[in-house]
Each structure stands twice: as structure tokens, then as C-alpha cells.
Design a protein around this motif. Structure first.
Motif, PDB file in Angstrom:
ATOM      1  N   GLY A 112     -65.988 -17.496   8.198  1.00 62.88           N
ATOM      2  CA  GLY A 112     -67.280 -18.100   7.870  1.00 62.88           C
ATOM      3  C   GLY A 112     -67.231 -19.107   6.840  1.00 62.88           C
ATOM      4  N   ILE A 113     -68.398 -19.943   6.762  1.00 62.08           N
ATOM      5  CA  ILE A 113     -68.604 -20.867   5.639  1.00 62.08           C
ATOM      6  C   ILE A 113     -69.962 -20.455   5.222  1.00 62.08           C
ATOM      7  CG2 ILE A 113     -68.973 -23.058   5.077  1.00 62.08           C
ATOM      8  CD1 ILE A 113     -66.681 -24.112   6.785  1.00 62.08           C
ATOM      9  N   ALA A 114     -70.390 -20.524   3.879  1.00 61.72           N
ATOM     10  CA  ALA A 114     -71.354 -20.556   3.253  1.00 61.72           C
ATOM     11  C   ALA A 114     -71.699 -21.527   1.929  1.00 61.72           C
ATOM     12  CB  ALA A 114     -71.785 -19.116   2.835  1.00 61.72           C
ATOM     13  N   LEU A 115     -72.912 -21.862   2.102  1.00 65.68           N
ATOM     14  CA  LEU A 115     -73.275 -22.849   0.775  1.00 65.68           C
ATOM     15  C   LEU A 115     -74.493 -22.122   0.179  1.00 65.68           C
ATOM     16  CD1 LEU A 115     -73.776 -26.042   2.842  1.00 65.68           C
ATOM     17  CD2 LEU A 115     -71.743 -25.550   1.628  1.00 65.68           C
ATOM     18  N   PHE A 140     -69.658 -23.659  -2.809  1.00 61.70           N
ATOM     19  CA  PHE A 140     -69.182 -23.612  -1.392  1.00 61.70           C
ATOM     20  C   PHE A 140     -68.266 -22.485  -1.299  1.00 61.70           C
ATOM     21  CE2 PHE A 140     -65.705 -24.512   1.540  1.00 61.70           C
ATOM     22  CZ  PHE A 140     -66.183 -24.840   2.658  1.00 61.70           C
ATOM     23  N   PHE A 141     -68.485 -21.567   0.022  1.00 61.32           N
ATOM     24  CA  PHE A 141     -67.673 -20.280   0.060  1.00 61.32           C
ATOM     25  C   PHE A 141     -66.930 -20.387   1.409  1.00 61.32           C
ATOM     26  CE2 PHE A 141     -71.044 -19.191  -2.809  1.00 61.32           C
ATOM     27  CZ  PHE A 141     -70.643 -18.272  -3.606  1.00 61.32           C
ATOM     28  N   TYR A 142     -65.639 -19.897   1.290  1.00 63.43           N
ATOM     29  CA  TYR A 142     -65.108 -19.831   2.620  1.00 63.43           C
ATOM     30  C   TYR A 142     -64.399 -18.458   2.825  1.00 63.43           C
ATOM     31  CZ  TYR A 142     -61.526 -19.945   6.218  1.00 63.43           C
ATOM     32  OH  TYR A 142     -60.756 -19.573   7.353  1.00 63.43           O
ATOM     33  N   GLY A 143     -64.808 -17.536   3.862  1.00 63.73           N
ATOM     34  CA  GLY A 143     -64.525 -16.164   3.851  1.00 63.73           C
ATOM     35  C   GLY A 143     -63.603 -16.184   5.169  1.00 63.73           C
ATOM     36  N   ARG A 144     -62.489 -15.247   5.118  1.00 67.23           N
ATOM     37  CA  ARG A 144     -61.710 -15.106   6.256  1.00 67.23           C
ATOM     38  C   ARG A 144     -61.226 -13.295   6.224  1.00 67.23           C
ATOM     39  NH1 ARG A 144     -59.240 -18.257  10.069  1.00 67.23           N
ATOM     40  NH2 ARG A 144     -57.365 -17.215  11.147  1.00 67.23           N
ATOM     41  N   TYR A 145     -61.384 -12.789   7.416  1.00 66.08           N
ATOM     42  CA  TYR A 145     -60.758 -11.509   7.514  1.00 66.08           C
ATOM     43  C   TYR A 145     -59.298 -11.675   7.600  1.00 66.08           C
ATOM     44  CZ  TYR A 145     -65.032  -8.701   7.549  1.00 66.08           C
ATOM     45  OH  TYR A 145     -65.817  -7.971   7.160  1.00 66.08           O
ATOM     46  N   ASN A 147     -55.390  -9.290   8.673  1.00 65.68           N
ATOM     47  CA  ASN A 147     -54.835  -7.840   8.834  1.00 65.68           C
ATOM     48  C   ASN A 147     -55.814  -6.964   9.491  1.00 65.68           C
ATOM     49  OD1 ASN A 147     -52.789  -5.878   8.826  1.00 65.68           O
ATOM     50  ND2 ASN A 147     -53.233  -5.004   6.847  1.00 65.68           N
ATOM     51  N   SER A 148     -56.524  -7.388  10.619  1.00 64.40           N
ATOM     52  CA  SER A 148     -57.261  -6.635  11.364  1.00 64.40           C
ATOM     53  C   SER A 148     -58.443  -6.230  10.712  1.00 64.40           C
ATOM     54  CB  SER A 148     -56.488  -5.120  11.933  1.00 64.40           C
ATOM     55  OG  SER A 148     -55.510  -5.751  12.819  1.00 64.40           O
ATOM     56  N   LYS A 149     -59.103  -7.060   9.893  1.00 60.93           N
ATOM     57  CA  LYS A 149     -60.083  -7.021   9.216  1.00 60.93           C
ATOM     58  C   LYS A 149     -60.266  -5.827   8.140  1.00 60.93           C
ATOM     59  CE  LYS A 149     -62.782  -9.065  12.828  1.00 60.93           C
ATOM     60  NZ  LYS A 149     -63.965  -8.969  13.872  1.00 60.93           N
ATOM     61  N   LYS A 150     -58.926  -5.324   7.886  1.00 57.96           N
ATOM     62  CA  LYS A 150     -58.921  -4.633   6.592  1.00 57.96           C
ATOM     63  C   LYS A 150     -59.009  -5.178   5.252  1.00 57.96           C
ATOM     64  CE  LYS A 150     -56.416  -0.917   9.101  1.00 57.96           C
ATOM     65  NZ  LYS A 150     -54.797  -0.116   9.023  1.00 57.96           N
ATOM     66  N   ASN A 151     -58.761  -6.287   5.232  1.00 61.68           N
ATOM     67  CA  ASN A 151     -58.602  -7.295   4.153  1.00 61.68           C
ATOM     68  C   ASN A 151     -59.565  -8.369   4.425  1.00 61.68           C
ATOM     69  OD1 ASN A 151     -56.632  -5.731   2.786  1.00 61.68           O
ATOM     70  ND2 ASN A 151     -55.050  -6.566   4.180  1.00 61.68           N
ATOM     71  N   LEU A 152     -60.306  -8.602   3.176  1.00 60.19           N
ATOM     72  CA  LEU A 152     -61.149  -9.998   3.396  1.00 60.19           C
ATOM     73  C   LEU A 152     -61.014 -10.674   2.274  1.00 60.19           C
ATOM     74  CD1 LEU A 152     -63.817 -11.601   4.282  1.00 60.19           C
ATOM     75  CD2 LEU A 152     -65.247  -9.901   2.791  1.00 60.19           C
ATOM     76  N   TRP A 153     -60.843 -12.171   2.380  1.00 56.75           N
ATOM     77  CA  TRP A 153     -60.444 -13.035   1.306  1.00 56.75           C
ATOM     78  C   TRP A 153     -61.695 -14.012   1.349  1.00 56.75           C
ATOM     79  CZ3 TRP A 153     -58.334 -18.210   2.829  1.00 56.75           C
ATOM     80  CH2 TRP A 153     -58.101 -19.163   1.639  1.00 56.75           C
ATOM     81  N   ILE A 154     -62.237 -14.061   0.140  1.00 58.26           N
ATOM     82  CA  ILE A 154     -63.194 -15.407   0.002  1.00 58.26           C
ATOM     83  C   ILE A 154     -62.723 -16.077  -1.177  1.00 58.26           C
ATOM     84  CG2 ILE A 154     -65.771 -15.425  -0.916  1.00 58.26           C
ATOM     85  CD1 ILE A 154     -66.469 -12.870   0.880  1.00 58.26           C
ATOM     86  N   SER A 155     -62.813 -17.379  -1.068  1.00 57.58           N
ATOM     87  CA  SER A 155     -62.700 -18.382  -2.028  1.00 57.58           C
ATOM     88  C   SER A 155     -63.910 -19.260  -2.159  1.00 57.58           C
ATOM     89  CB  SER A 155     -61.534 -19.148  -1.605  1.00 57.58           C
ATOM     90  OG  SER A 155     -60.083 -18.678  -1.817  1.00 57.58           O
TER      91      SER A 155
END
Length: 249
Positions: A112-115, A140-145, A147-155
């Protein structure tokens, strides 16, 4: 600088004309996890201690998050109480209060993307407790799960610019690139974060990094703690520790 503002406005308008996708609360998607809440009313109480070369600062803060409209929108309010224990003073008072609004223009499957735009007022009761400026902070944010949604990366990328306030204080012009990785297990999470912060007024770096441990203690209450360390030629503190409680409604 004006060209930069116009470019940001055009990008924002272009994105917001598209319909936000997949923002149902029940979906397992970024920005619904702890510390990145968009769909539930949330109160966050936290305390942060920072050690500096000139003493220490302690911030006790209340933050409120309120979803509005289709719940792709979110309002945020910050009320900080700051205590300074330095060579010059030992006092406590209100810091710069803030308000922000966030919007999710895109959310699908596991990404997903967030502002977000925040504005902090020149409301501190003492010059040591605030910047002395009114500051706007588009991000501006970009988030992505992973490894089967056990990890979440947000930049995220945020630009902080002062636009009013005391002429005796330095203008604020700071660019921040931040990246955080969460790992979830049971009722717990751990996270690591690095923020690269360039202050163009000082022509120097004010970076920091932290590790975090959090746990859900009831269905609607979560707690976390994270120690942090600053690095860079113009760092604003040496090390710190923050602990907080999230209450979800």
C-alpha cells in the motif's frame, strides 16, 4: 523551492483523483499493524528520554488518531509536555503541538501507499521546548508484507519546512528518509529502524536508529519499548529510550 512545492501538489492531486482500493478493515494489509494504525480510533501515550551533550530532555506525549470518511483518511493530534535538565535550566512545559492528516490512495493485497501532511505550531512555552517556528511536513509512505506476512517493511520520505515563526530562530529545512522492518510472532513484534536525516540549514546529518519490542497485552491494548542512538556530524542527541501504550477503540 516553489517548483518543489508545485511538483508535490501536482503529484498529490494526481494520486488522490484515483479511488482508494481495498481499504476494508478486515483485510490483512499494511498500515493496520501496530504503530501504523489507520482504521481504529487510537490513543498513544509515550515517554521519551534523550541524552544530549548539554543535559537531557524528557518528552511525555499524548497522540490521538481518528479515522474519518471512508477510513482511508486519518486525523492525528500531538500534545507534548517537555522537561529539560540542562546546564542552563531545569524546567517543564508545553512543547510544539501538532496536527496531521493522512490518506491511503492505494491498498491492494500485501502492499500500500499512504500520504501524510503534518503541521506543528510555534506553541512551546519556552524556546528550549520547541523550534520557534511553524513547520509543515509532507510525507510519502510505501508498505509491503514479506515472507507470508510475518514481516512488514515500511519506507517513508518526509520533508520538513518552516514557513513562519521567530525571526531569531534558524529556518527548518530537513529531508528524512526512513525505513523500518517489523517481524510479528504471536502477540509480539520486534522492529529495526534507520532514519537518514539531512538538515540543509546546517548542511549536516542528524541520523538515528532504533530497535523496538512490542506486545499486545489485551485485544485493545498494546505496549512497546525502544532504545535509540543518534549518529551523524550534527546529531541532536546521543542516545534515548522510548516506551509507550496504545489504546485502540
Amino acid at each position: 523551492m516553489i517548483k518543489l512545492y508545485l511538483l508535490c501538489i501536482f503529484i498529490f492531486l494526481g494520486i488522490t483523483t484515483s479511488k482508494a482500493q481495498g481499504t476494508e478493515v478486515e483485510e490483512k494489509i499494511p498500515f493496520t499493524e501496530p504503530r501504523f494504525r489507520y482504521y481504529l480510533q487510537t490513543l498513544l501515550f509515550f515517554n521519551e528520554y534523550l541524552d544530549t551533550d548539554n543535559g537531557s530532555f524528557n518528552t511525555t506525549q499524548v497522540r490521538g488518531l481518528l479515522p474519518i470518511g471512508s477510513k482511508a483518511w486519518n486525523l492525528r493530534f500531538d500534545l507534548p509536555l517537555i522537561s529539560a535538565n540542562t546546564n542552563e535550566q531545569n524546567k517543564t512545559g508545553l512543547g510544539d503541538v501538532g496536527m496531521g492528516i493522512s490518506y491511503i490512495p492505494f491498498m491492494k493485497n500485501n502492499q500500500g501507499i499512504a500520504l501524510r501532511t503534518r503541521v506543528y505550531a510555534n506553541s512551546a512555552v519556552d524556546p528550549a521546548f520547541g523550534s520557534g517556528k511553524w513547520v509543515v511536513m509532507p510525507a510519502f509512505f510505501y508498505g509491503r508484507y514479506l515472507n507470508s506476512k510475518k514481516n512488514l517493511w515500511i519506507s517513508s520520505f518526509e520533508y520538513q519546512q518552516s514557513f513562519a515563526g521567530s525571526s531569531e530562530r534558524n529556518d527548518i529545512s530537513i529531508a528524512v528518509f526512513e525505513s523500518v522492518l517489523f517481524h510479528f510472532f504471536g502477540k509480539n513484534w520486534i522492529a529495526g529502524d534507520v532514519a537518514l536525516r539531512y538538515n540543509s540549514t546546517l548542511s549536516g546529518y542528524q541520523n538515528n536508529a532504533y530497535v523496538e519490542y512490542g506486545r499486545r497485552i489485551t485485544p485493545t491494548n498494546l505496549v512497546y519499548i525502544h532504545p535509540s542512538v543518534a549518529f551523524g556530524g550534527d546529531k541532536t542527541y546521543n542516545y534515548g529510550i522510548e516506551a509507550g501504550v496504545l489504546i485502540l477503540f
